[in-house]
Design an enzyme around this catalytic site. Structure first.
Site, PDB file in Angstrom:
ATOM      1  N   GLU A  99       0.864  -1.173   0.000  1.00 31.69           N
ATOM      2  CA  GLU A  99       0.000   0.000   0.000  1.00 31.69           C
ATOM      3  C   GLU A  99       0.912   1.238   0.000  1.00 31.69           C
ATOM      4  O   GLU A  99       1.995   1.211   0.593  1.00 31.69           O
ATOM      5  CB  GLU A  99      -0.868   0.012   1.264  1.00 31.69           C
ATOM      6  CG  GLU A  99      -2.072  -0.918   1.206  1.00 31.69           C
ATOM      7  CD  GLU A  99      -3.201  -0.364   0.341  1.00 31.69           C
ATOM      8  OE1 GLU A  99      -3.127   0.794  -0.100  1.00 31.69           O
ATOM      9  OE2 GLU A  99      -4.149  -1.125   0.086  1.00 31.69           O
TER      10      GLU A  99
ATOM     11  N   GLU B 143     -17.322   0.327 -10.652  1.00 31.06           N
ATOM     12  CA  GLU B 143     -16.609  -0.749  -9.965  1.00 31.06           C
ATOM     13  C   GLU B 143     -17.558  -1.612  -9.146  1.00 31.06           C
ATOM     14  O   GLU B 143     -17.249  -2.750  -8.835  1.00 31.06           O
ATOM     15  CB  GLU B 143     -15.434  -0.220  -9.122  1.00 31.06           C
ATOM     16  CG  GLU B 143     -15.754   0.870  -8.141  1.00 31.06           C
ATOM     17  CD  GLU B 143     -14.531   1.298  -7.296  1.00 31.06           C
ATOM     18  OE1 GLU B 143     -13.400   0.929  -7.637  1.00 31.06           O
ATOM     19  OE2 GLU B 143     -14.742   1.997  -6.297  1.00 31.06           O
TER      20      GLU B 143
ATOM     21  N   ASP C 108      -7.252  -4.263  -9.731  1.00 31.96           N
ATOM     22  CA  ASP C 108      -6.792  -3.702  -8.458  1.00 31.96           C
ATOM     23  C   ASP C 108      -5.837  -4.665  -7.743  1.00 31.96           C
ATOM     24  O   ASP C 108      -5.724  -5.827  -8.084  1.00 31.96           O
ATOM     25  CB  ASP C 108      -8.011  -3.414  -7.585  1.00 31.96           C
ATOM     26  CG  ASP C 108      -7.747  -2.309  -6.550  1.00 31.96           C
ATOM     27  OD1 ASP C 108      -6.653  -1.713  -6.576  1.00 31.96           O
ATOM     28  OD2 ASP C 108      -8.649  -2.042  -5.740  1.00 31.96           O
TER      29      ASP C 108
ATOM     30  N   GLU D 225      -0.410  -6.051  -4.548  1.00 34.84           N
ATOM     31  CA  GLU D 225       0.638  -5.741  -3.558  1.00 34.84           C
ATOM     32  C   GLU D 225       0.531  -6.576  -2.290  1.00 34.84           C
ATOM     33  O   GLU D 225       1.380  -6.468  -1.410  1.00 34.84           O
ATOM     34  CB  GLU D 225       0.546  -4.267  -3.111  1.00 34.84           C
ATOM     35  CG  GLU D 225       0.367  -3.262  -4.208  1.00 34.84           C
ATOM     36  CD  GLU D 225      -1.102  -3.102  -4.569  1.00 34.84           C
ATOM     37  OE1 GLU D 225      -1.937  -3.883  -4.082  1.00 34.84           O
ATOM     38  OE2 GLU D 225      -1.400  -2.187  -5.363  1.00 34.84           O
TER      39      GLU D 225
ATOM     40  N   ASP E 151      -3.867   5.589  -4.858  1.00 32.19           N
ATOM     41  CA  ASP E 151      -4.918   6.178  -4.032  1.00 32.19           C
ATOM     42  C   ASP E 151      -4.504   7.482  -3.379  1.00 32.19           C
ATOM     43  O   ASP E 151      -4.397   7.570  -2.154  1.00 32.19           O
ATOM     44  CB  ASP E 151      -5.317   5.189  -2.937  1.00 32.19           C
ATOM     45  CG  ASP E 151      -5.817   3.875  -3.511  1.00 32.19           C
ATOM     46  OD1 ASP E 151      -6.101   3.824  -4.732  1.00 32.19           O
ATOM     47  OD2 ASP E 151      -5.927   2.913  -2.747  1.00 32.19           O
TER      48      ASP E 151
END
Lengths: 663, 663
Positions: A135, A270, A388, A391, A455
């Protein structure tokens, strides 16, 4: 590369520049052992190392292209370097080694860029960059209140180096690039004056070196190495992609937006998979198929939209929630990664658990590509999606290929991109279906047609606001990611931090000069302004989509350059002005292709900003036609609606650019 | 100690316990080089290390009591250990070495205590403790709002390990203690299960080991090693020391306090030197002599007070402000430390600069002791003072003894204590004049008659509130500091954090069961409640001073134990209950001598707390007379005024303790 023996060591040069300089007294290669401690909490990592041993391999024995390195003369070698044209292969003869440190010779005034997609610092000199996909952090500035609160609440504050897309590759102002071929945790430490220190928590396969007479050629070479994206889909040039997650209401809201004069290319929902209610609010339902309850008759709606020239995009990620029907299928087939007890590993994403589809299992990857992305998404009518995550690979799970999850963690974004690209290719949609990712690592370039900057906070903050998107585009662009874009208005709204109309407008002004304009409702749509909720914002946005569409012919030519030569659409100023060193540290402005210079207003309550215009060209301000001599800093008036944008006097598309004044 | 050669190494045992276990495959000694980066901002340090080399000295050659350690067999030794009865002497043959790591064998269930005066964690197992004297931090908890703000504003937030008084010494539950004789930056790392790792940024002179059959005897041995304090002055037993810094008003306020029934021993006015106005508020004027303007006729006032049995205390620290008359004298005499250009080094303390009196210059130390402390303070009539600071020695100054300031930094508190003790001794006042310090290091025990716990926040917080004082007393007490006390009500009030009456009362309740009761107005007297400003607080305080005075005979016996045997007045429960391992981790209660157990209420809004009473004794609650069997946790009612205090049934002073019920 040229390997030369010296009194007590060797030098290794690339096109005449010394890269490695190794001697008994001043060794360049260190090896050792470490015990790392890595804790993951929802994609945020706490990582510490206990270095048990770090010792120089002082003694070098040269034999043709082989360098045998040992502690001291007479001892057996512990590491062997094999030097080729542009690589240094590494082979550890001591299998216990799990740490490597290499000192690359540096100049005092050298600048370095890259490291994947860096959001805080484009020029990495003077700082240390751990390279580990995670993140990106909230606020990303430990001195900010938001980062403090995010840390206390969720260990989620982050710091300048946190990124969804790290890559152990840098470009030096000395006209070379260096890449470390490894997926292990690594660190680029640029804090020393005389050398850059590369740290890898494994013995990497090889170091790769690239040199070229110009930055442009160097970027071309890197793009060839890491992979090249297809052209932008033709439909993208029609206008903006509108992100709405309002169920069936999304269609009527789109109509309102369209009638306000917004140029549209697609609707992106989404929530096409439906929602789940949690104590944190509504979350997507992580089972990747159309949700009839939230979007009744979606397939038909998509077909209708398509008739009016508007595509429909969705959302997917590499997890499957335990309470969705796809989970059972994948679980029965053994497609999930397992835990230490051999059972399906479950990851908590906040009141719901998910399985991790194991992409190292070919059958699982194939199933995900064919059944989920192929059948449920592409065949259903989707023209793209946010792919998406990538990670979050837990470091304690067991994977089908038998490789330590700590070594696969960084590899995951590329595997995830590959699954998506394969699905798209299987339907012959490469260059038409558009998915976009925030996660990345070496090789993602080859599979992912479009990055998105992750983000950002819904603000103008230095380390997590609008300006960071430029840094992300420039750094990733140097390494072969030609297309970058971001959530217009940012995404993360926490602790009372909400969007302002000004932020929405400034962000749209920047996005008009990027490959793709796309809005996002953000994480808390009800608490944050949306483009269709404020007349000034909507009309400003509509105008910016017209600007974008007006520039489509130019953007098409940039896309062609990306395809042919791997040049990014958004470029650092120095890419075309390498003799003008004042451009080397600029990270809040960019060249949009070779002929436009964009200097977004990235601070609040400003109606002007200053920008350095590169030497040897004259720059025309698009909104006034005023012409400026390059080689100086200029102060430019920039009220809302007039972002500081210039074109190069006498460039090919001058007429097109002049047309902007009447939009 | 017993040194035994093994197959490829050696073991070193102390009283049958293996301390060092070294073999080729599992070495215990590592050496190397590092480049530290140390930045000081007003006593707060940011310290980072770049370890260039760390390698085991795998090969050991034993020759009698000498162990020659080299990288591999056949190489010349780099470090020689000489083993004696209870020391390991270290001699580096490689002069470049500046890092040492030693692994001391540990047990899974071992506990360790000490490390100087630790404020957050008494049992240090599981954590890493850098040992470097510094400001203690504000909040000392990076997850707290106060620490966050203090960090952003002044880099002053701190963490669990920050302390004014570190010392590289620990006591193990395996009934041994280890001390590293060095003043270099060092780290005790207790995070590993199988060993403790000691890190020193130098090759230390020696490791010292101590063993004893009981904890009590071990503490006696340590006290003999590090020095022992004189008895408490007789005047202290009369009651509390009242801290006021209100100029001439202080005397009338003291009268009010006395007439409220407070038992008094002294008036302490740190502003006896006068004030300076800065943008931060009033600060003391750092020129150490009585200030006639702020305290007209002070000498006579002191004499008057003395007649009524009340002593007068002041304040001093090792700096002299540039605008005071003493600065010129010291500067002319060359008593100050110098900067890199050879000029008097000036340190900014917040809108005023000071010189650093160089105590490594014997003449300067002598001058400070004789002229300042001797003449201006003792001869003037002072019976004690806060001997503040000691932690701020800048690391980039030049000292008279030629030793690197980085190596003198930790030594400074002890030098500072020595100057004070010497002055006191010169007037024959040892055991009568009482100075108190927060800074410390190895050897401070020998010179400083009383520690004070530093600058707690004015709250109940876990890492900077009332409870931390207990941890400070217990950890420092094990290492030979018999007397500890604290600012009643705490000191640091920042960011709107202010004292509550409850805090004042809880703190006073604890202080009544410590060697010295002393109040402090705090850093912001006008914003924080004072003992004479609230009738309930004042009357509660008065009663607590009567409790303190009632216990004076017992406290005198504890002081005698301190003088004779080096036992601290406040003791961890395990000191007398070493077979009861449940006592090993208790840090929020203490034995007050062997016969009283004190469990302060350290949280807000509580009127009860639980406490574990040690096995094999019966414990009588002082306020109710209720008797409890040891070996269990009990819940005790503890309204304000009735702190949980017990005495051991059948102890010598039972009658005295029973008398507490009628106070």
């Amino acid at each position: 590369m040229k390997l030369e023996q010296t009194q007590t060591g060797f030098t290794l040069s690339l096109n005449g520049r010394v890269i490695l300089e190794h001697s008994d007294a001043s060794p360049a290669i260190f090896v050792g052992y470490g015990q790392e401690r890595m804790d993951m909490y929802r994609g945020n990592f706490k990582i510490e190392d206990y270095v048990i041993e770090r010792r120089p391999l002082s003694h070098a024995q040269i034999d043709g292209d082989r360098i045998s390195l040992s502690d001291v003369a007479g001892q057996p070698p512990r590491l062997i370097l094999t030097v080729a044209e542009d690589t240094i292969k590494l082979d550890a003869t001591d299998p216990k080694l799990n740490r490597l440190w290499v000192r690359i010779k540096a100049d005092d005034d050298e600048h370095v860029w890259g490291g994947g997609e860096q959001m805080s610092y484009f020029d990495m000199r003077g700082r240390r960059f751990p390279l580990w996909t995670s993140e990106p952090g909230v606020g990303r500035d430990p001195t900010s209140e938001i980062t403090f609160k995010a840390n206390v609440k969720d260990k989620a504050g982050g710091d300048y180096y946190n990124t969804n897309y790290p890559q152990p590759t840098y470009v030096s102002s000395a006209l070379y690039a260096l890449h470390v071929e490894t997926t292990a945790y690594s660190v680029f430490d640029f804090r020393q004056k005389a050398f850059h220190e590369i740290e890898v928590w494994a013995i990497p396969e090889r170091l790769e070196l690239f040199a070229a007479p110009t930055f442009v050629e160097l970027v071309e070479v890197l793009s060839s190495r890491f992979g090249r994206q297809p052209p932008l889909p033709d439909w993208v040039y029609n206008g903006a992609i509108i992100g709405l997650k309002d169920g069936a209401n999304s269609f009527s809201r789109l109509e309102t937006i369209r009638s306000a004069g917004v140029e549209l290319s697609a609707l992106w929902c989404e929530d096409w998979v439906g929602l789940r209610q949690t104590s944190f609010g509504a979350r997507l339902f992580w089972d990747w198929q159309a949700n009839e309850a939230r979007y009744p008759g979606l397939k038909e709606k998509i077909a209708e939209l398509d008739k009016s020239g508007i595509r429909f995009l969705g959302y997917v990620n590499p997890y499957l929630c335990v309470d969705g029907p796809l989970f059972k299928i994948a679980d029965d087939a053994g497609y999930f990664a397992t835990d230490s007890a051999g059972k399906t590993a479950l990851v908590d994403f906040g009141e719901f658990d998910c399985g991790v589809v194991d992409f190292t299992n070919e059958a699982a990857a194939e199933w995900f590509a064919e059944e989920i992305i192929g059948r449920n998404m592409l065949d259903y009518g989707l023209s793209g999606w946010m792919a998406d995550f990538g990670e979050y690979l837990p470091i304690d799970i067991t994977l089908s290929n038998g490789i330590d999850a700590k070594l696969m963690h960084n590899a995951w974004p590329t595997l995830w991109a590959q699954v998506n690209a394969k699905a798209v290719a299987s339907r012959g949609k490469t260059g038409d279906a558009l998915f976009f990712m925030r996660a990345g690592f070496t090789g993602v370039q080859q599979h992912c047609p479009l990055l998105w900057g992750g983000d950002q906070s819904v603000d103008f903050s230095r380390h997590d606001g609008l300006v960071t998107v430029i840094c992300g585009a420039l750094s990733s662009g140097l390494l072969g990611n030609a297309y970058h874009h971001s959530d217009i208005g940012g995404y993360t709204s926490l602790f009372g931090n909400v969007r302002t109309p000004e932020l929405m407008m400034r962000w749209a002004e920047m996005a008009a000069f990027t490959p793709v304009m796309r809005t996002h409702e953000g994480n808390r749509p009800r608490e944050n302004i949306q483009i269709d909720q404020n007349a000034e914002v909507l009309s400003h946005f509509a105008r910016m989509t017209r600007v974008y569409r007006h520039l489509a012919p130019y953007l098409k030519s940039l896309s062609a350059q990306a395809v042919d030569r791997g040049l990014p659409v958004q470029r650092p100023l120095f890419l075309h002005y390498q003799n003008d060193r004042r451009t080397y540290t600029i990270q809040d402005a960019y060249l949009y292709g070779a002929d436009m210079l964009v200097a977004p207003v990235w601070e609040a309550s400003k109606d002007a900003r200053s920008i350095y215009l590169p030497q040897a060209d004259r720059w025309v301000h698009v909104w006034t036609g005023e012409c400026f001599e390059g080689g100086a800093e200029v102060q430019i008036s920039a009220p809302l609606g007039s972002p500081p944008v210039f074109y190069r006097e006498g460039c090919r598309d001058e007429q097109l650019f002049k047309g902007l004044r009447s939009i």
